[in-house]
Enzyme design. Structure first.
Site, PDB file in Angstrom:
ATOM      1  N   HIS A  82       0.745  -1.470  -0.053  1.00 43.44           N
ATOM      2  CA  HIS A  82      -0.134  -0.098  -0.266  1.00 43.44           C
ATOM      3  C   HIS A  82       1.066   1.202   0.007  1.00 43.44           C
ATOM      4  O   HIS A  82       1.784   1.391   0.513  1.00 43.44           O
ATOM      5  CB  HIS A  82      -0.756   0.201   1.476  1.00 43.44           C
ATOM      6  N   GLU A 150      -4.140   1.974  -6.967  1.00 46.03           N
ATOM      7  CA  GLU A 150      -3.864   3.672  -6.499  1.00 46.03           C
ATOM      8  C   GLU A 150      -3.315   4.544  -6.528  1.00 46.03           C
ATOM      9  O   GLU A 150      -2.134   4.636  -6.027  1.00 46.03           O
ATOM     10  CB  GLU A 150      -3.781   2.998  -5.012  1.00 46.03           C
TER      11      GLU A 150
END
Length: 233
Positions: A82, A150
């Site tokens: 992430h 993302e």
């Protein structure tokens, strides 16, 4: 880093009371300490996943959470790479790949995150940057994987990449997956993450190479989760 285990349990019980079956698969990525409560109280069919895991099998790695520990509490997925882990903890593509391999070796499907910052986007280099990151993060990783695109500039900022922006990168990621995995790439889900909300999730997920969403802040409130689930019916 939201919700105590007791708050997570209350959230799961609320969701269980109000969720009606839809077309989307739902999975909740939570802090490891909340996973047992979620596994016990989430609605049937909703999976649990971890927000991170160790690249090591076991041993003297104080504070780390191993894949085996996660499997023992019913974890099916684990997010690796992430953008916040990359930025705040200095995780390289090699570390992300090692975590993904560790997940797969223990029967957990890794959700490998990739994406560019605002400076890269403004230079128009988002595709080559993201694909380079993807290649490094999938080194030695099998096709039982989920990829989440993302754009860092759209996380928690209220800014959202358009559906076309999401498809541009998802399409490029899909082609890179074909080169790596062959026909198996068609089964790899590519998610979009970045300020996803009930009012934009359907348009984003309607794109041919976007197979779902990695939702952040909107997942904290049950009504928003219900709204997103309903939007995909």
């Amino acid at each position: 880093m939201n919700k105590t285990p007791s708050e997570a349990r209350a959230w799961a019980e609320d969701l269980a009371e109000r969720l009606s079956p839809g077309d989307a698969e739902l999975a909740v990525m939570a802090p490891a300490i909340a996973l047992p409560a979620l596994a016990a109280h989430l609605p049937a069919g909703v999976s649990v996943g971890a927000q991170d895991l160790s690249a090591h099998e076991s041993g003297a790695y104080t504070g780390e959470i191993s894949a085996a520990m996660l499997v023992d509490v019913g974890t099916r997925y684990a997010v690796v790479g992430h953008s916040e882990r990359r930025e705040y903890h200095g995780e390289s593509d090699a570390v992300v790949a090692a975590k993904a391999r560790q997940a797969q070796q223990n029967g957990i499907t890794p959700i490998v995150c990739v994406g560019e910052g605002l400076d890269v986007r403004e230079r128009g280099e988002q595709v080559p940057y993201t694909l380079t990151q993807l290649a490094g993060s999938l080194e030695g990783v099998g096709e039982d994987v989920v990829v989440a695109y993302e754009p860092v500039w759209a996380i928690g900022t209220g800014k959202t990449a358009t559906a076309d922006d999401a498809e541009e990168l998802a399409s490029a990621i899909r082609e890179a997956l074909r080169e790596r995995y062959g026909n198996a790439a068609e089964e790899v889900r590519v998610l979009y993450g970045g300020s996803v909300k009930p009012d934009n999730i359907a348009a984003i997920c309607a794109k041919p190479n976007v197979n779902g969403a990695l939702v952040g802040g909107a997942s904290l409130k049950v009504p928003d989760v219900l709204g997103m689930n309903d939007a995909l019916k």
